[in-house]
Design a protein around this motif. Structure first.
Motif, PDB file in Angstrom:
ATOM      1  N   LEU A 125       0.831  -1.205   0.000  1.00 54.35           N
ATOM      2  CA  LEU A 125       0.000   0.000   0.000  1.00 54.35           C
ATOM      3  C   LEU A 125       0.860   1.247   0.000  1.00 54.35           C
ATOM      4  CD1 LEU A 125      -2.865   1.348   0.506  1.00 54.35           C
ATOM      5  CD2 LEU A 125      -2.366   1.113   2.935  1.00 54.35           C
ATOM      6  N   GLN A 126       0.400   2.242  -0.741  1.00 52.58           N
ATOM      7  CA  GLN A 126       1.001   3.562  -0.658  1.00 52.58           C
ATOM      8  C   GLN A 126      -0.100   4.565  -0.330  1.00 52.58           C
ATOM      9  OE1 GLN A 126       2.266   5.929  -4.115  1.00 52.58           O
ATOM     10  NE2 GLN A 126       4.310   5.919  -3.246  1.00 52.58           N
ATOM     11  N   ILE A 127       0.198   5.435   0.624  1.00 51.26           N
ATOM     12  CA  ILE A 127      -0.768   6.445   1.041  1.00 51.26           C
ATOM     13  C   ILE A 127      -0.153   7.809   0.776  1.00 51.26           C
ATOM     14  CG2 ILE A 127      -2.185   7.357   2.925  1.00 51.26           C
ATOM     15  CD1 ILE A 127      -1.849   4.651   4.307  1.00 51.26           C
ATOM     16  N   GLY A 128      -0.808   8.585  -0.064  1.00 47.25           N
ATOM     17  CA  GLY A 128      -0.364   9.944  -0.343  1.00 47.25           C
ATOM     18  C   GLY A 128      -1.326  10.935   0.286  1.00 47.25           C
ATOM     19  N   VAL A 129      -0.835  12.125   0.524  1.00 50.79           N
ATOM     20  CA  VAL A 129      -1.675  13.146   1.141  1.00 50.79           C
ATOM     21  C   VAL A 129      -1.496  14.460   0.398  1.00 50.79           C
ATOM     22  CG1 VAL A 129       0.112  13.748   2.837  1.00 50.79           C
ATOM     23  CG2 VAL A 129      -2.274  14.317   3.310  1.00 50.79           C
ATOM     24  N   LYS A 130      -2.597  15.157   0.184  1.00 52.56           N
ATOM     25  CA  LYS A 130      -2.613  16.526  -0.318  1.00 52.56           C
ATOM     26  C   LYS A 130      -3.471  17.331   0.654  1.00 52.56           C
ATOM     27  CE  LYS A 130      -2.103  16.632  -5.373  1.00 52.56           C
ATOM     28  NZ  LYS A 130      -1.395  17.886  -5.499  1.00 52.56           N
ATOM     29  N   ALA A 131      -2.942  18.419   1.155  1.00 50.53           N
ATOM     30  CA  ALA A 131      -3.665  19.176   2.179  1.00 50.53           C
ATOM     31  C   ALA A 131      -3.677  20.658   1.846  1.00 50.53           C
ATOM     32  CB  ALA A 131      -3.026  18.951   3.546  1.00 50.53           C
ATOM     33  N   GLU A 132      -4.694  21.342   2.336  1.00 51.62           N
ATOM     34  CA  GLU A 132      -4.763  22.795   2.226  1.00 51.62           C
ATOM     35  C   GLU A 132      -5.417  23.330   3.498  1.00 51.62           C
ATOM     36  OE1 GLU A 132      -7.081  23.916  -1.111  1.00 51.62           O
ATOM     37  OE2 GLU A 132      -8.759  22.601  -0.643  1.00 51.62           O
ATOM     38  N   TYR A 133      -4.948  24.493   3.927  1.00 47.65           N
ATOM     39  CA  TYR A 133      -5.419  25.071   5.179  1.00 47.65           C
ATOM     40  C   TYR A 133      -5.761  26.538   4.962  1.00 47.65           C
ATOM     41  CZ  TYR A 133      -3.398  20.907   7.324  1.00 47.65           C
ATOM     42  OH  TYR A 133      -3.100  19.612   7.652  1.00 47.65           O
ATOM     43  N   LYS A 134      -6.795  26.987   5.666  1.00 46.55           N
ATOM     44  CA  LYS A 134      -7.178  28.384   5.630  1.00 46.55           C
ATOM     45  C   LYS A 134      -7.792  28.727   6.974  1.00 46.55           C
ATOM     46  CE  LYS A 134      -9.564  31.939   2.978  1.00 46.55           C
ATOM     47  NZ  LYS A 134     -10.391  32.250   1.811  1.00 46.55           N
ATOM     48  N   GLY A 135      -7.174  29.666   7.674  1.00 47.79           N
ATOM     49  CA  GLY A 135      -7.661  30.007   8.995  1.00 47.79           C
ATOM     50  C   GLY A 135      -7.546  28.816   9.927  1.00 47.79           C
ATOM     51  N   ASN A 136      -8.632  28.520  10.634  1.00 46.91           N
ATOM     52  CA  ASN A 136      -8.617  27.376  11.552  1.00 46.91           C
ATOM     53  C   ASN A 136      -9.177  26.121  10.913  1.00 46.91           C
ATOM     54  OD1 ASN A 136     -11.327  28.382  11.552  1.00 46.91           O
ATOM     55  ND2 ASN A 136     -11.724  27.247  13.428  1.00 46.91           N
ATOM     56  N   LEU A 137      -9.349  26.133   9.588  1.00 51.56           N
ATOM     57  CA  LEU A 137      -9.915  24.990   8.879  1.00 51.56           C
ATOM     58  C   LEU A 137      -8.867  24.357   7.982  1.00 51.56           C
ATOM     59  CD1 LEU A 137     -13.360  26.509   7.817  1.00 51.56           C
ATOM     60  CD2 LEU A 137     -12.840  25.148   9.854  1.00 51.56           C
ATOM     61  N   GLY A 138      -8.955  23.055   7.847  1.00 49.54           N
ATOM     62  CA  GLY A 138      -8.038  22.340   6.967  1.00 49.54           C
ATOM     63  C   GLY A 138      -8.765  21.225   6.239  1.00 49.54           C
ATOM     64  N   ARG A 139      -8.223  20.859   5.118  1.00 52.84           N
ATOM     65  CA  ARG A 139      -8.813  19.779   4.318  1.00 52.84           C
ATOM     66  C   ARG A 139      -7.693  18.899   3.789  1.00 52.84           C
ATOM     67  NH1 ARG A 139     -13.381  20.430  -0.366  1.00 52.84           N
ATOM     68  NH2 ARG A 139     -13.506  18.266  -1.004  1.00 52.84           N
ATOM     69  N   LEU A 140      -7.789  17.608   4.059  1.00 46.83           N
ATOM     70  CA  LEU A 140      -6.785  16.653   3.614  1.00 46.83           C
ATOM     71  C   LEU A 140      -7.414  15.681   2.624  1.00 46.83           C
ATOM     72  CD1 LEU A 140      -6.099  17.322   6.816  1.00 46.83           C
ATOM     73  CD2 LEU A 140      -4.372  15.561   6.466  1.00 46.83           C
ATOM     74  N   GLY A 141      -6.736  15.463   1.529  1.00 44.36           N
ATOM     75  CA  GLY A 141      -7.122  14.413   0.600  1.00 44.36           C
ATOM     76  C   GLY A 141      -6.139  13.267   0.738  1.00 44.36           C
ATOM     77  N   LEU A 142      -6.634  12.119   1.174  1.00 47.41           N
ATOM     78  CA  LEU A 142      -5.787  10.928   1.314  1.00 47.41           C
ATOM     79  C   LEU A 142      -6.009  10.025   0.108  1.00 47.41           C
ATOM     80  CD1 LEU A 142      -6.196  10.042   5.107  1.00 47.41           C
ATOM     81  CD2 LEU A 142      -4.382  11.337   3.991  1.00 47.41           C
ATOM     82  N   PHE A 143      -4.930   9.578  -0.489  1.00 45.71           N
ATOM     83  CA  PHE A 143      -4.988   8.729  -1.677  1.00 45.71           C
ATOM     84  C   PHE A 143      -4.403   7.373  -1.317  1.00 45.71           C
ATOM     85  CE2 PHE A 143      -4.967  13.067  -2.981  1.00 45.71           C
ATOM     86  CZ  PHE A 143      -5.762  13.133  -4.106  1.00 45.71           C
ATOM     87  N   TYR A 144      -5.253   6.349  -1.349  1.00 46.71           N
ATOM     88  CA  TYR A 144      -4.812   5.002  -1.012  1.00 46.71           C
ATOM     89  C   TYR A 144      -4.545   4.255  -2.320  1.00 46.71           C
ATOM     90  CZ  TYR A 144      -7.138   6.386   3.323  1.00 46.71           C
ATOM     91  OH  TYR A 144      -7.549   7.065   4.441  1.00 46.71           O
ATOM     92  N   GLY A 145      -3.308   3.887  -2.560  1.00 44.94           N
ATOM     93  CA  GLY A 145      -2.930   3.204  -3.801  1.00 44.94           C
ATOM     94  C   GLY A 145      -2.578   1.758  -3.544  1.00 44.94           C
ATOM     95  N   ASN A 146      -3.252   0.858  -4.247  1.00 46.01           N
ATOM     96  CA  ASN A 146      -2.976  -0.580  -4.157  1.00 46.01           C
ATOM     97  C   ASN A 146      -1.811  -0.909  -5.081  1.00 46.01           C
ATOM     98  OD1 ASN A 146      -2.927  -3.365  -4.238  1.00 46.01           O
ATOM     99  ND2 ASN A 146      -5.145  -3.604  -4.408  1.00 46.01           N
ATOM    100  N   LYS A 147      -0.660  -1.267  -4.539  1.00 43.79           N
ATOM    101  CA  LYS A 147       0.528  -1.533  -5.350  1.00 43.79           C
ATOM    102  C   LYS A 147       0.548  -2.953  -5.905  1.00 43.79           C
ATOM    103  CE  LYS A 147       4.456  -0.199  -3.643  1.00 43.79           C
ATOM    104  NZ  LYS A 147       5.571   0.031  -2.711  1.00 43.79           N
ATOM    105  N   THR A 148      -0.379  -3.791  -5.468  1.00 43.08           N
ATOM    106  CA  THR A 148      -0.411  -5.178  -5.922  1.00 43.08           C
ATOM    107  C   THR A 148      -1.415  -5.320  -7.057  1.00 43.08           C
ATOM    108  OG1 THR A 148      -2.212  -5.960  -4.513  1.00 43.08           O
ATOM    109  CG2 THR A 148      -0.014  -5.809  -3.520  1.00 43.08           C
ATOM    110  N   SER A 149      -1.514  -6.525  -7.581  1.00 45.16           N
ATOM    111  CA  SER A 149      -2.508  -6.790  -8.626  1.00 45.16           C
ATOM    112  C   SER A 149      -3.725  -7.513  -8.067  1.00 45.16           C
ATOM    113  CB  SER A 149      -1.866  -7.630  -9.740  1.00 45.16           C
ATOM    114  OG  SER A 149      -1.341  -8.812  -9.205  1.00 45.16           O
ATOM    115  N   TYR A 150      -3.802  -7.626  -6.759  1.00 50.28           N
ATOM    116  CA  TYR A 150      -4.934  -8.283  -6.128  1.00 50.28           C
ATOM    117  C   TYR A 150      -5.722  -7.255  -5.315  1.00 50.28           C
ATOM    118  CZ  TYR A 150      -2.371 -12.483  -7.354  1.00 50.28           C
ATOM    119  OH  TYR A 150      -1.705 -13.451  -8.056  1.00 50.28           O
TER     120      TYR A 150
END
Length: 986
Positions: free
Chosen positions: A769-794
């Motif tokens: 598994l590979q987990i990537g993150v993209k985040a953005e913040y403004k003021g006291n709020l934040g938003r994270l995008g987590l990307f779960y990548g299956n590195k196998t063929s199953y």
């Protein structure tokens, strides 16, 4: 209208349906329905003594109106009341109405659950079956949590009749698929396996479906079922169709049960017990033998049922991959289907043979059918069958037949369906590289590929041929010659121009002795394509021209004229303009020795896995898995050319790959924020030739995105908004520039070091598994995008990520997690999850991300800390010197200041320090500190409950390689936390 007795039917319902059918217009129908709805509403409100019959009748009318497409907003309570009736017809209508009209979030769901519990405990078989069907139809999580303890009791109870056991098994299966975590393990899991020995085949069929699904999550719990499944399968395949008369379908005994048992056995490896394995092999041989027998019926249902069992048996043989005789027999059986008149059978045969091609035992048997497969490729009318034929040719290819297969695929490529051309191009490129007759054949093949299907040749393909040519001295002259000839064609694809420009820029001198390919001829040939090309290709050609100035000084004047041309010097494209200016100055100012040094020949690329294969894995993981299996099992396979070359990050569009001017590393890729974080939707970061130094410097300092190749290229370090100074990047995070995220559970310390000054990157990676993150913040709020990548063929099954806030963090941070739309992550795929965070008060700990999933039958669990730190809620502040020092004096109370004097962990560099502080969130105030080497910054921590002002002064000592860090804030805890975070950066 015939008379209907009250006890036998509902006359009012029959009359209403008749009236609706007799309506002459839509308006008349609507009028009749409105009248009936008004009547039903008045009956429900006014008559409190309605008996069960009338309630049933009116509820039926409402159900009929709903099925006509009209909304129903009342009558739900009356339907729930029907559930308490002891009459079957009334209870049946109540359950039917609830199953169709009640939503899973209805306020009545608790009443319905209680009524269902009463019916399950009543031990009346008919009522139990109605309740189970309603549970399966609704299947909500709340219902699963309330009833999953009751249903297993029905399955394993000796008092339960067969019909109820069937319904209970299927009902539990439905709830497990909806909410797997709500189905509790227990003693019943051990006892449910014995249902495979039940005398009633309906119970066995239902139980097999349930066990198969449960075994995929916890295979060890159901391992004893393997013996029972083999025993039951043996009895079915050795029986005559007359022995199982009730479960025989067109002379095939229990085909559905046979298929389910064979699928259950595919969850487990071959049995270790020799007797049990022998019995299973006998079953499989019997199935293969029956496939050879004359059909007992000419009807299509007979052949469909027979072939369904056969193909599932072949899948089990392929899954075990231990019996050479069975594998060869399966291959021969599939070979007979390749010319069958049924398109579906030909498709399934080709698909199964693709898997057989990966086995060392059956690979040679598959190769015998090569001519048939080539014929299918040319003559099949169905494009999906042709695509499977391409897959099979790719799978059966080895050194002995590579030249013939590649030639046939190239021949077919000219007329191939557009939907499969890109995939075919990748496969031809891989086969040419993996099984080369010689290097000249490889070059010819790739250039022919570009000529035939240039629009479908991705950058990875032409990058790869350049790498191999650069790494092989013996093919460079030949490559220059053939690419020069290819460029002479009237219609020349732009990818051919790229290859030609690059190779001639590096090795054009090897063919310059021939008057037909003299330096001037080479230049004129390339420049004749210049005006037809896109901006990235023109940039590459400009770099070729500066290379020509070094290789061929005799045409320097003509080349400088091109660089001096207003179309280049004043080009609207900043990249082309800068290249032209810099190259012109370089050719004018630099001496010949300096020019030769800067423009020296490209050094060989380091050896790595081919990025073309990585791209094919992402495009079609199941088919390209053949490569993995073949490499593991067939040591006789020859290595790829050079064992493949480097996978240098792909250049930005503005600075497409050009001949390098020095052996310097390529810059990290700059991607837009919308790019696919894990690189699974697009192609991987390819093995691009390294970008030249001047082109790299011309590219604007980019920011924030990251492209990570799950299968191949290591992730590049993310750029922050301000460009790093030379040599600064290598010390940025105290790790090599290509190092990936930690492959174990991430700790808070690791996250601080890598994510305190960046929002994007690889959070976690291991072999699955590979987990990537993209985040953005403004003021006291934040938003994270987590990307779960299956590195196998199953696939990852029951994939469940959850986020929690431990201890005091729960009151300091509000975290909202959007659940995933799916609970299965297919092989080679990625899914995205959005997490919203709100900073309530200052905090120290980070939220915990816990991920659970099933891979190949075993449960996996990963716990990580999310990269949400206090400085993420920083807002930079601008102020003049007077305001800064006034505020600095105000923050002089005990606990408001934290000062640290410490040894630098990295070489002190002013530009690097500035970049880190900006990335951390401070607004840097230039000219405030009398010492220009010191850094002064200001910012505000934004939280819902408060705002904390922060002032910083960082004093580096270059001679001693030490820092003095002084922080002043209005909160002692914030001061301490920010100081701890900053210490890890310097």
């Amino acid at each position: 209208m015939p008379t209907v007795a009250k006890g036998d039917g509902m006359r009012g319902l029959a009359v209403f349906i008749s009236d609706i059918r007799n309506c002459k217009s839509k308006e008349a129908e609507q009028k009749r329905i409105n009248k009936e709805l008004a009547n039903i509403r008045s009956k429900f409100k006014g008559d409190k003594t309605l008996d069960g019959y009338n309630k049933k009748k009116y509820v039926c009318k409402l159900l009929f109106i709903f099925l006509l497409g009209h909304d129903i907003d009342f009558g739900h309570m009356e339907a729930v009341n029907l559930l308490s009736s002891n009459k079957y017809t009334e209870k049946q209508i109540g359950y039917l109405f609830i199953s169709v009209l009640v939503n899973t979030d209805s306020a009545l769901i608790r009443l319905i659950i209680q009524a269902i519990k009463n019916d399950l405990e009543a031990r009346h078989p008919v009522h139990i079956c109605l309740a189970l069907q309603c549970i399966a139809n609704i299947g909500s999580k709340e219902m699963a949590e309330a009833l999953t303890k009751e249903i297993p009791k029905l399955i394993v109870s000796g008092e339960t009749i067969d019909a109820v056991k069937q319904s209970a098994c299927l009902c539990l299966l439905r709830l497990f698929r909806t909410s797997p975590e709500t189905v509790p393990p227990g003693e019943w899991t051990q006892r449910v396996g014995h249902l495979l020995n039940d005398q009633h085949l309906g119970v066995v069929t239902s139980a097999t479906s349930l066990i198969h699904t449960l075994a995929q999550k916890t295979p060890e719990d159901f391992k004893p079922c393997v013996q029972l499944a083999i025993s039951r399968l043996s009895r079915i395949v050795t029986s005559s169709y007359t022995d199982l008369q009730d479960y025989t379908y067109y002379f095939v005994p229990a085909p559905w049960l046979s298929v389910k048992l064979l699928r259950l056995l595919q969850v487990y490896p071959p049995p270790e017990d020799p007797a049990l394995r022998g019995r299973l092999n006998e079953c499989l041989e019997t199935i293969l033998n029956k496939a050879q027998e004359p059909p007992k019926s000419k009807k299509v249902q007979h052949s469909n049922a027979k072939n369904a069992v056969l193909f599932e048996a072949i899948n089990l043989i392929i899954h075990h991959d231990t019996e050479p005789s069975l594998l060869v027999r399966a291959c021969n059986q599939l070979g007979q289907f390749l010319q069958h008149r049924e398109t579906n059978l030909r498709y399934l045969a080709l698909e199964s043979m693709c898997l057989l091609a990966s086995s060392e035992f059956s690979h040679e048997a598959v190769k015998k059918h090569m001519d048939t497969v080539i014929t299918a490729l040319k003559t099949e009318r169905d494009v999906s069958v042709r695509q499977r034929a391409v897959d099979l040719l790719y799978g059966m290819c080895d050194k002995s037949n590579a030249e013939e297969i590649v030639a046939e695929m190239l021949s077919y490529l000219e007329t191939a369906d557009y939907s499969i051309r890109e995939e075919m191009v990748l496969k031809v490129a891989i086969l040419a590289e993996k099984y080369p007759v010689d290097y000249t054949w490889y070059v010819d093949t790739i250039l022919n590929l570009i000529r035939i299907a240039g629009d479908y040749v991705s950058d990875e393909v032409w990058y790869r041929v350049i790498q191999i040519v650069i790494n092989r001295d013996d093919v460079q002259g030949y490559a220059a010659k053939v690419v020069f000839e290819a460029l002479q064609a009237p219609a020349c694809h732009e990818n051919m121009v790229k290859v030609g420009g690059y190779i001639l820029g590096e090795f054009g001198n090897l063919i310059a002795g021939d008057q037909r390919s003299s330096p001037m001829v080479q230049f004129q040939l390339l420049h004749s394509k210049y005006h037809l090309c896109s901006a990235p290709t023109r940039g590459l050609l400009l770099s070729t021209y500066i290379k020509f100035i070094n290789l061929f000084p005799e045409i320097k004047g003509q080349l400088q004229d091109v660089l001096r041309n207003n179309n280049n010097l004043q080009n609207a494209d900043a990249e082309l303009q800068q290249r032209a200016i810099e190259y012109l100055q370089l050719s004018t100012v630099a001496s010949q020795d300096v020019l030769a040094t800067v423009l020296e020949e490209m050094p060989p690329f380091p050896e790595r896995e081919s990025s073309i294969l990585a791209k094919l894995k992402k495009k079609k993981p199941n088919v390209s898995d053949i490569e993995v299996v073949k490499e593991g099992k067939k040591s006789s396979n020859p290595p790829t050319l050079n064992n493949s070359a480097a996978n240098t990050p792909e250049a930005t569009p503005a600075s497409a790959p050009v001949p390098v001017m020095a052996a310097a590393p390529a810059p990290a890729p700059v991607q837009s924020a919308s790019d696919d974080l894990l690189g699974l939707s697009a192609g991987p970061a390819a093995a691009a030739p390294v970008t030249n130094n001047f082109a790299a410097s011309a590219a604007p300092a980019g920011g924030g995105g990251l492209l990570v190749d799950v299968f191949d290229t290591p992730p590049a370090q993310n750029n922050v908004s301000t460009a790093l100074a030379p040599q600064a990047e290598e010390n940025f995070f105290n790790m090599p520039s290509g190092e990936t995220a930690p492959s174990g559970d991430a700790s808070a310390t690791e996250l601080d070091g890598r994510f305190a000054i960046k929002n994007n990157g690889v959070l976690f990676e291991n072999e699955l598994l590979q987990i990537g993150v993209k985040a953005e913040y403004k003021g006291n709020l934040g938003r994270l995008g987590l990307f779960y990548g299956n590195k196998t063929s199953y696939p990852f099954q029951f994939f469940t990520p959850t986020v929690s806030c431990p201890g005091e963090l729960a009151s300091a941070m509000n975290v909202q997690t959007k659940p995933l739309d799916v609970n299965t992550v297919e092989g080679g795929a990625q899914v995205q999850q959005i997490i919203n965070v709100e900073c309530i008060a200052d905090f120290v700990d980070a939220p915990i991300l816990s991920i659970k999933f099933s891979y190949s039958g075993s449960m996996q669990q990963i716990n990580l800390m999310l990269p949400v730190m206090l400085n993420k809620f920083f807002e930079p502040v601008e102020m003049d010197a007077t305001s800064f020092f006034n505020r600095w004096k105000q923050l002089s109370s005990p606990g408001q200041e934290e000062q640290k004097i410490f040894k630098a962990s990295f070489p002190i560099n002013s530009d690097t320090s500035r970049t880190k502080l900006l990335g951390f969130g401070f607004g840097l105030l230039d000219g405030v500190d009398p010492n220009p080497d010191n850094f002064v910054g200001a910012g505000i921590i934004k939280a819902q409950s408060s705002q904390v002002g922060c002032l910083l002064r960082l004093e580096p000592n270059m001679q001693a390689q030490m820092y003095r860090l002084t922080l002043r804030t209005s909160s002692k805890s914030v001061t301490t936390r920010l100081a701890d975070l900053l210490l890890k950066l310097f």
